[in-house]
Design an enzyme around this catalytic site. Structure first.
Site, PDB file in Angstrom:
ATOM      1  N   ALA A   1      18.779   2.694  12.323  1.00  0.00           N
ATOM      2  CA  ALA A   1      18.581   2.069  11.003  1.00  0.00           C
ATOM      3  C   ALA A   1      18.906   0.579  11.102  1.00  0.00           C
ATOM      4  O   ALA A   1      18.198  -0.156  11.773  1.00  0.00           O
ATOM      5  CB  ALA A   1      19.399   2.775   9.937  1.00  0.00           C
TER       6      ALA A   1
ATOM      7  N   ASP B   1      14.468  14.888  14.845  1.00  0.00           N
ATOM      8  CA  ASP B   1      14.621  13.455  14.575  1.00  0.00           C
ATOM      9  C   ASP B   1      15.551  12.806  15.602  1.00  0.00           C
ATOM     10  O   ASP B   1      15.288  11.707  16.100  1.00  0.00           O
ATOM     11  CB  ASP B   1      15.183  13.261  13.165  1.00  0.00           C
ATOM     12  CG  ASP B   1      15.327  11.788  12.801  1.00  0.00           C
ATOM     13  OD1 ASP B   1      14.297  11.077  12.756  1.00  0.00           O
ATOM     14  OD2 ASP B   1      16.467  11.341  12.591  1.00  0.00           O
TER      15      ASP B   1
ATOM     16  N   THR C   1       6.465   4.186   6.385  1.00  0.00           N
ATOM     17  CA  THR C   1       6.063   5.567   6.132  1.00  0.00           C
ATOM     18  C   THR C   1       6.521   6.445   7.295  1.00  0.00           C
ATOM     19  O   THR C   1       7.142   5.970   8.248  1.00  0.00           O
ATOM     20  CB  THR C   1       4.535   5.674   6.009  1.00  0.00           C
ATOM     21  OG1 THR C   1       3.938   5.541   7.314  1.00  0.00           O
ATOM     22  CG2 THR C   1       3.978   4.587   5.100  1.00  0.00           C
TER      23      THR C   1
ATOM     24  N   GLY D   1      21.633  12.138  -1.006  1.00  0.00           N
ATOM     25  CA  GLY D   1      20.494  11.360  -0.513  1.00  0.00           C
ATOM     26  C   GLY D   1      20.512  11.105   0.977  1.00  0.00           C
ATOM     27  O   GLY D   1      19.794  10.224   1.465  1.00  0.00           O
TER      28      GLY D   1
ATOM     29  N   ARG E   1      -2.364   6.179  -1.226  1.00  0.00           N
ATOM     30  CA  ARG E   1      -3.634   6.260  -1.961  1.00  0.00           C
ATOM     31  C   ARG E   1      -4.222   4.890  -2.308  1.00  0.00           C
ATOM     32  O   ARG E   1      -5.431   4.762  -2.482  1.00  0.00           O
ATOM     33  CB  ARG E   1      -3.446   7.048  -3.270  1.00  0.00           C
ATOM     34  CG  ARG E   1      -2.899   8.446  -3.076  1.00  0.00           C
ATOM     35  CD  ARG E   1      -2.622   9.126  -4.403  1.00  0.00           C
ATOM     36  NE  ARG E   1      -1.733   8.326  -5.260  1.00  0.00           N
ATOM     37  CZ  ARG E   1      -0.419   8.274  -5.101  1.00  0.00           C
ATOM     38  NH1 ARG E   1       0.177   8.951  -4.132  1.00  0.00           N
ATOM     39  NH2 ARG E   1       0.321   7.538  -5.911  1.00  0.00           N
TER      40      ARG E   1
ATOM     41  N   ALA F   1       0.843  -1.204   0.000  1.00  0.00           N
ATOM     42  CA  ALA F   1       0.000   0.000   0.000  1.00  0.00           C
ATOM     43  C   ALA F   1       0.876   1.251   0.000  1.00  0.00           C
ATOM     44  O   ALA F   1       1.956   1.272   0.588  1.00  0.00           O
ATOM     45  CB  ALA F   1      -0.916   0.007   1.222  1.00  0.00           C
TER      46      ALA F   1
ATOM     47  N   LYS G   1       8.902   6.325  13.321  1.00  0.00           N
ATOM     48  CA  LYS G   1       9.180   6.605  14.731  1.00  0.00           C
ATOM     49  C   LYS G   1       8.020   7.291  15.457  1.00  0.00           C
ATOM     50  O   LYS G   1       8.108   7.551  16.660  1.00  0.00           O
ATOM     51  CB  LYS G   1      10.425   7.509  14.839  1.00  0.00           C
ATOM     52  CG  LYS G   1      11.710   6.833  14.430  1.00  0.00           C
ATOM     53  CD  LYS G   1      12.907   7.729  14.628  1.00  0.00           C
ATOM     54  CE  LYS G   1      13.031   8.773  13.546  1.00  0.00           C
ATOM     55  NZ  LYS G   1      13.415   8.194  12.245  1.00  0.00           N
TER      56      LYS G   1
ATOM     57  N   GLY H   1      20.468   5.596   5.091  1.00  0.00           N
ATOM     58  CA  GLY H   1      20.449   4.955   3.781  1.00  0.00           C
ATOM     59  C   GLY H   1      19.373   3.902   3.703  1.00  0.00           C
ATOM     60  O   GLY H   1      19.061   3.212   4.679  1.00  0.00           O
TER      61      GLY H   1
ATOM     62  N   LYS I   1      14.802   9.837  18.579  1.00  0.00           N
ATOM     63  CA  LYS I   1      15.620   8.639  18.811  1.00  0.00           C
ATOM     64  C   LYS I   1      16.103   8.578  20.254  1.00  0.00           C
ATOM     65  O   LYS I   1      16.126   7.498  20.878  1.00  0.00           O
ATOM     66  CB  LYS I   1      16.795   8.620  17.848  1.00  0.00           C
ATOM     67  CG  LYS I   1      16.391   8.462  16.380  1.00  0.00           C
ATOM     68  CD  LYS I   1      17.586   8.516  15.458  1.00  0.00           C
ATOM     69  CE  LYS I   1      17.174   8.336  13.998  1.00  0.00           C
ATOM     70  NZ  LYS I   1      18.331   8.372  13.077  1.00  0.00           N
TER      71      LYS I   1
END
Length: 805
Positions: free
Chosen positions: A601, A668, A545, A654, A497, A494, A569, A787, A672
């Protein structure tokens, strides 16, 4: 003498009849007795005809369908050049049905004649196909003596043996053909031996004739470790004892009639289950000489049951109360499937078939009328829609822990046990459970006892970089999983949408096209219904997500029976009350909530923390670089790049979020750090974390990303001054999260070369844990913490942890 019984599926049409005739010829050595069922489905048609006539309904179309089928089979046989003899009188059958319709009542004696008509059709056709071998029609009513009623009679083996010997002596032949299902009472009237009673007929004949073997020919290769219609990986059982076969047939194994084994066991005649459509395959052989060292032979289930409980103060210590209960049921011919009694003698519980429930309740109401009025007995309690799952094996008593493994398997399938029963020989363990969960329970038990290939049923939410990489890893690792006997299927994907579900498992090659073509959005109720319909027993919802809405549903996911694996998170850093609700939901539902990637990660941070604290360790201090993005940027600053240049480089590589402010704000890292603090037992909210942002308060607030990036160089000079000041002291800047004396803080720190975090850069994460067990030198975890590949690998590892080994 060999006795061969052929079931309805083996006689369904002319091709099947001809195949059976050829099998009989191939098996012919000495004398042979063929016992035949009605052609497949014909008995059901006859039962429906009797019911329609009894209700005064127009059954002309049903009658014509029956006549057409019978005459069609006869015509097909006669095309081979033989004349069908001993053809049953369809006119007599029609007259009886018309009589039933006239009086709107079908006496059992008439019903027995009607529903056993199909067996006579089969025997007539088979006798004609074997006419070249002088096959003789053996009338079952002349051979098998019965007691009891007309519909579900019991065989009298002593009288039947004398009858068989007399009839065969008067009619010597090489091949005898006898209709199954029928017998006769003391008055010589036709009776039936219960539905699917042709197996019983064959066993009676084999016992009376002291046959070499009794073969039951059907449409499967033998007895399976579970019902192969529901358990695709069920395996054939080559050998069973009489005891094992009786337990399996009694508790629902469809390939054996419950009454079949006893006559063979009494006479010591081996019984073999064979497949008419695959005659060369080895079948399942049943007898006293066919024991093995395997502790568990098979798993069976019996559904559509009800449990009745008789309880009250009048039960305790009162001699004869149990006898009164069971005598009342026996008087009305109610069959009891399972019995259990409380140790305090306050109650007796037993299972009956749902079809017998009303009769059982009436019998108990009549038997205990006075006790109910006096308050000595409470109203009978009834639980409906139950099932019994049974583990069968003669050698179970010699192996410890099997009962524990059985009940643990039921728990794994989230099944509540209503009652437990075990026979004194310990060859069967039964559990009464909710009927709706029966197939799930059998599936898990079969995985744990037989195939040893546990399943993981994945539903992925979020198809960004991490989600796409996870799917690629799932595809690449299929061979690795197979070597380790793990079956991992992707059943749902999913995005924000759309939702795509596939009961066969989603193909890795075209999942994106299938998802794009979907016209439905993710809905928990929809996915939950999908899981129930497909009997998935280890469903895992994977959230890749950053959605607040999905994180808010985690408790609902757990309550619906899903494991939850979260790269998101938002749930673990929500309110402390919601965090506690999540932990409680995992314990209540025996499901797992796994979120290893929330902190490092792919680094094993949460695992190590939980292991340490679970072993009694206590956190004294913590410091760590928890953001791969900021690790990369601060390493670039050390190399001489400005703040704006380092941010641009990290974004192009990235490492940052689409909006770098999400990284530079420090929120963020604060999330954590909060997770680590909560793992250490600290009852904190996100607002309790002191956060120093890399950016000045309110900087470029409300601007677009491009506008923010354009303004960022204005911070280069003051930030460079801070870098130079640290360098003058032999230090470098790092963005660090710390926990000390109950206080949590994230911000910029200048660390010297002796500090464990000094060399951490280029996207690496590092965590220094100072604890009661690890001091004065801390326990350090270090590695790349950003990553899509490492994050997906961490999610994959969490998915594998949902397995119950």
């Amino acid at each position: 003498m060999r006795v061969l019984k052929f079931g309805g599926s083996s006689l369904a049409d002319f091709a099947c009849l001809e195949q059976v005739a050829q099998l009989a010829k191939a098996q012919l050595k000495d004398e042979m007795l063929l016992v035949l069922s009605a052609p497949g489905g014909m008995t059901d048609s006859l039962v429906a005809l009797a019911a329609a006539a009894e209700q005064g309904l127009d059954f002309s179309q049903q009658w014509q369908a029956l006549v057409s089928r019978c005459e069609g089979l006869k015509a097909d046989v006669e095309k081979t050049g033989v004349v069908v003899s001993n053809w049953p009188n369809l006119g007599e059958l029609k007259n009886k049905l018309d009589g039933v319709a006239l009086i709107k009542c079908c006496p059992d004696q008439v019903r027995a004649f009607v529903i056993s008509f199909g067996e006579r059709v089969s025997v007539s056709l088979m006798q004609s196909l074997l006419s070249s071998h002088d096959a003789k029609y053996l009338e079952a009513t002349s051979c098998i003596a019965s007691t009891g009623g007309y519909i579900d009679a019991e065989a009298d083996l002593v009288t039947s043996k004398a009858r068989f010997q007399a009839v065969l002596k008067e009619n010597p032949a090489t091949i005898y053909i006898m209709p199954g299902f029928t017998a006769s009472n003391e008055q010589g009237e036709l009776t039936t031996l219960g539905r699917n009673g042709s197996d019983y007929s064959a066993a009676i004949a084999a016992a009376c004739l002291e046959a070499e073997i009794c073969q039951i020919w059907t449409d499967v290769d033998g007895v399976y470790s579970a019902d192969p219609r529901y358990i695709k990986k069920a395996t054939k059982v080559d050998f069973l004892s009489y005891k094992e076969a009786m337990e399996l047939s009694y508790f629902g194994a469809k390939v054996l009639h419950p009454k079949t084994i006893l006559p063979c066991a009494k006479a010591g005649v081996p019984c073999e289950i064979k497949n008419t459509h695959n005659p060369d395959a080895q079948g399942s052989l049943i007898g006293n000489d066919y024991k093995s060292d395997e502790p568990v032979k098979a798993l069976s289930s019996l559904q559509d049951l009800a449990m009745l409980t008789v309880s009250g103060p009048g039960m305790k210590g009162k001699v004869g109360m149990a006898s009164k209960v069971f005598n009342a049921l026996a008087h009305d011919n109610v069959s009891i499937v399972l019995i259990t009694q409380s140790s305090c003698e306050f109650s007796i519980s037993f299972c009956v078939h749902e079809s017998d429930l009303a009769l059982a309740l009436d019998a108990l109401q009549t038997a205990f009328e006075l006790e109910l009025q006096a308050g000595l007995i409470e109203p009978v309690q009834v639980q409906r829609n139950l099932a019994i799952v049974t583990l069968v094996g003669d050698n179970m008593r010699a192996h410890r822990g099997l009962a524990a493994k059985f009940f643990a398997s039921l728990s794994q399938a989230q099944v509540n046990i209503v009652a437990i029963a075990q026979d004194s020989t310990e060859s069967a363990i039964s559990a009464v459970i909710d009927g709706e969960l029966c197939n799930d329970a059998v599936k898990i038990c079969h995985e744990n006892f037989f195939t040893h290939v546990p399943s993981i049923d994945v539903f992925l939410l979020g198809c960004g970089l991490v989600g796409q990489e996870l799917i690629s890893q799932l595809e690449r690792q299929q061979a690795w999983l197979e070597k380790r006997n793990i079956k991992l299927n992707l059943y749902g994907v999913a995005n924000s949408r759309q939702l795509h579900l596939d009961s066969e498992g989603i193909a890795f090659a075209d999942w994106q096209q299938k998802l794009a073509a979907s016209d439905q959005a993710f809905d928990l109720n929809l996915v939950e219904q999908f899981v129930k319909q497909n009997h998935l027993v280890n469903p895992v919802l994977v959230d890749c997500t950053s959605s607040d809405a999905l994180a808010a549903q985690y408790v609902d996911f757990l309550n619906a029976g899903f494991h939850v694996v979260a790269a998101n998170k938002k749930a673990t850093t929500s309110s402390y009350t919601y965090y506690q609700d999540l932990i409680a939901a995992t314990q209540k539902n025996n499901r797992k909530f796994l979120y290893e990637t929330n902190v490092g990660a792919g680094l094993p941070v949460i695992d190590n923390l939980q292991s340490l604290f679970g072993a009694g360790d206590e956190l004294l201090e913590f410091s760590g670089i928890l953001s791969g993005s900021l690790s990369y940027m601060f390493g670039a600053l050390q190399d001489g790049l400005s703040l704006s240049e380092a941010t641009i480089k990290a974004k192009e590589s990235g490492f940052t979020e689409p909006d770098p402010r999400d990284d530079l704000s420090g929120t963020d890292v604060a999330r954590k750090l909060l997770i680590i603090a909560r793992e250490a037992g600290m009852k904190l909210e996100l607002s309790d974390i002191e956060v120093e942002s890399v950016l000045p308060q309110g900087f470029a607030q409300g601007d677009s990303v491009d506008e923010f990036m354009a303004k960022l160089p204005s911070l280069d000079a003051p930030f460079n001054d801070r870098i130079q000041s640290a360098a003058a002291e032999g230090k470098v800047l790092r963005y660090v999260g710390t926990i000390k004396e109950g206080h949590c803080k994230v911000g910029i720190e200048a660390v010297d070369s002796s500090h464990a975090l000094n060399v951490i850069r280029d996207g690496e994460n590092a965590l220094a844990i100072l604890s009661q067990y690890y001091q004065p030198r801390p326990f350090v975890i270090r590695g790349y913490g950003a990553g899509s590949e490492v994050t997906a690998a961490g999610v994959f590892a969490d998915i594998l942890k949902t397995l119950s080994r």
